[in-house]
Design a protein around this motif. Structure first.
Motif, PDB file in Angstrom:
ATOM      1  N   PHE A 118      -7.270  -4.316   2.936  1.00 24.95           N
ATOM      2  CA  PHE A 118      -6.548  -3.047   3.014  1.00 24.95           C
ATOM      3  C   PHE A 118      -5.336  -3.028   2.091  1.00 24.95           C
ATOM      4  CE2 PHE A 118      -3.435  -0.099   4.764  1.00 24.95           C
ATOM      5  CZ  PHE A 118      -4.210   1.061   4.837  1.00 24.95           C
ATOM      6  N   ILE A 119      -4.525  -4.066   2.137  1.00 24.34           N
ATOM      7  CA  ILE A 119      -3.309  -4.070   1.331  1.00 24.34           C
ATOM      8  C   ILE A 119      -3.632  -4.187  -0.155  1.00 24.34           C
ATOM      9  CG2 ILE A 119      -1.203  -5.362   0.806  1.00 24.34           C
ATOM     10  CD1 ILE A 119      -0.896  -5.906   3.750  1.00 24.34           C
ATOM     11  N   THR A 120      -4.614  -5.009  -0.500  1.00 26.26           N
ATOM     12  CA  THR A 120      -4.986  -5.158  -1.910  1.00 26.26           C
ATOM     13  C   THR A 120      -5.501  -3.843  -2.482  1.00 26.26           C
ATOM     14  OG1 THR A 120      -5.544  -7.496  -1.608  1.00 26.26           O
ATOM     15  CG2 THR A 120      -6.451  -6.395  -3.547  1.00 26.26           C
ATOM     16  N   ILE A 121      -6.442  -3.211  -1.764  1.00 26.44           N
ATOM     17  CA  ILE A 121      -7.021  -1.961  -2.266  1.00 26.44           C
ATOM     18  C   ILE A 121      -5.983  -0.841  -2.281  1.00 26.44           C
ATOM     19  CG2 ILE A 121      -8.789  -0.199  -1.860  1.00 26.44           C
ATOM     20  CD1 ILE A 121     -10.488  -2.407  -0.561  1.00 26.44           C
ATOM     21  N   SER A 122      -5.100  -0.823  -1.293  1.00 26.90           N
ATOM     22  CA  SER A 122      -4.130   0.269  -1.179  1.00 26.90           C
ATOM     23  C   SER A 122      -2.969   0.154  -2.162  1.00 26.90           C
ATOM     24  CB  SER A 122      -3.561   0.327   0.248  1.00 26.90           C
ATOM     25  OG  SER A 122      -4.556   0.632   1.187  1.00 26.90           O
ATOM     26  N   PHE A 123      -2.466  -1.072  -2.396  1.00 24.78           N
ATOM     27  CA  PHE A 123      -1.178  -1.204  -3.073  1.00 24.78           C
ATOM     28  C   PHE A 123      -1.180  -2.068  -4.330  1.00 24.78           C
ATOM     29  CE2 PHE A 123      -0.160  -0.726   1.545  1.00 24.78           C
ATOM     30  CZ  PHE A 123       0.337   0.564   1.468  1.00 24.78           C
ATOM     31  N   LEU A 124      -2.298  -2.715  -4.666  1.00 16.49           N
ATOM     32  CA  LEU A 124      -2.309  -3.563  -5.847  1.00 16.49           C
ATOM     33  C   LEU A 124      -1.983  -2.736  -7.096  1.00 16.49           C
ATOM     34  CD1 LEU A 124      -2.834  -6.391  -6.992  1.00 16.49           C
ATOM     35  CD2 LEU A 124      -5.218  -5.715  -7.350  1.00 16.49           C
ATOM     36  N   GLY A 125      -0.999  -3.184  -7.841  1.00 25.65           N
ATOM     37  CA  GLY A 125      -0.585  -2.473  -9.047  1.00 25.65           C
ATOM     38  C   GLY A 125       0.499  -1.452  -8.815  1.00 25.65           C
ATOM     39  N   GLU A 126       0.789  -1.149  -7.543  1.00 28.09           N
ATOM     40  CA  GLU A 126       1.821  -0.161  -7.229  1.00 28.09           C
ATOM     41  C   GLU A 126       3.094  -0.805  -6.688  1.00 28.09           C
ATOM     42  OE1 GLU A 126       0.384   2.871  -4.661  1.00 28.09           O
ATOM     43  OE2 GLU A 126      -1.135   3.592  -6.060  1.00 28.09           O
ATOM     44  N   ARG A 127       2.948  -1.948  -6.004  1.00 30.03           N
ATOM     45  CA  ARG A 127       4.093  -2.630  -5.418  1.00 30.03           C
ATOM     46  C   ARG A 127       3.727  -4.095  -5.186  1.00 30.03           C
ATOM     47  NH1 ARG A 127       4.838  -0.862   0.817  1.00 30.03           N
ATOM     48  NH2 ARG A 127       6.109  -2.742   0.733  1.00 30.03           N
ATOM     49  N   PRO A 128       4.721  -4.978  -5.027  1.00 29.21           N
ATOM     50  CA  PRO A 128       4.410  -6.376  -4.702  1.00 29.21           C
ATOM     51  C   PRO A 128       3.699  -6.452  -3.345  1.00 29.21           C
ATOM     52  CG  PRO A 128       6.668  -6.163  -5.464  1.00 29.21           C
ATOM     53  CD  PRO A 128       6.156  -4.767  -5.257  1.00 29.21           C
TER      54      PRO A 128
END
Length: 215
Positions: free
Chosen positions: A168-178
């Motif tokens: 969930f965190i990888t798909i949701s936020f990778l490239g947008e925030r640490p």
């Protein structure tokens, strides 16, 4: 040829209804971040832990195949509720609507497409994995006799929640925030809650299911 459909037990009916409800409400609850002492996690984890315990209880009472089907059918209320939310968000609000609610509603129920896709993927994989691990541990831990349900449920929950967080965190936020610090905090909290709550929940649901089926 007899085309009589197979009977659905009371426990499977009750647990399926509750499962569908938890699938829908988990995303809404996840909007709020709750503090549990030094731990912080989105409130949707409580609904997801209920999903974990319910699917494991169904696997214990009715077998891995039916529990896996329950997880797959869970996509139906999940997708339908997501579509309905987008429809309601697109419709104009009533001019007489309570003003603070006008701005708050999209924040509470709205999700970006990326997070919606992340939720679908992480739900399907983590819940299916939970059922698989729980069922496979039946013989090495439970002796193949339905023993140590609480321990099998706890192990399956810990592993599945780690995978859920990674996806969930990888798909949701990778490239947008640490994401590493966010993952660590979420994983730690979910592991602790799985250890504390899941043994109690799954023991309760298995006992409740057996009692329902005896009525």
């Amino acid at each position: 040829m007899d085309h009589t459909p197979p009977a659905i037990t009371r426990s499977l009916f009750v647990f399926s209804v509750l499962y569908g409800g938890m699938v829908c409400i988990a995303g809404v609850l996840g909007v709020k971040q709750v503090a549990l002492g030094p731990l912080a996690v989105e409130a949707g984890i409580f609904a997801f832990l209920l999903l974990v315990a319910l699917s494991s209880a169904v696997a214990e009472l009715h077998g891995q195949k039916i529990a896996t089907s329950l997880v797959r059918f869970g996509f139906i209320p999940l997708i339908v509720s997501a579509v309905l939310i987008q429809l309601v968000l697109a419709l104009p609000h009533d001019p007489g609507m309570y003003p603070p609610a006008i701005d708050a509603f999209p924040v509470v129920v709205g999700q970006g497409a990326r997070m919606m896709i992340a939720g679908l993927i992480s739900y399907g994989i983590s819940q299916t994995l939970n059922v698989l691990i729980f069922a496979k541990l039946s013989r090495p831990i439970g002796g193949g006799e339905g023993k140590l349900v609480w321990l099998r449920g706890m192990i399956a929950s810990v592993v599945s929640q780690i995978i859920d967080t990674l996806l969930f965190i990888t798909i949701s936020f990778l490239g947008e925030r640490p994401i590493l610090a966010l993952m660590e905090g979420q994983m730690l909290t979910k592991i602790v809650l799985s250890i504390i709550l899941v043994p109690v929940l799954i023991t309760f649901f298995v006992r409740l299911g057996r009692r329902l089926d005896q009525v």
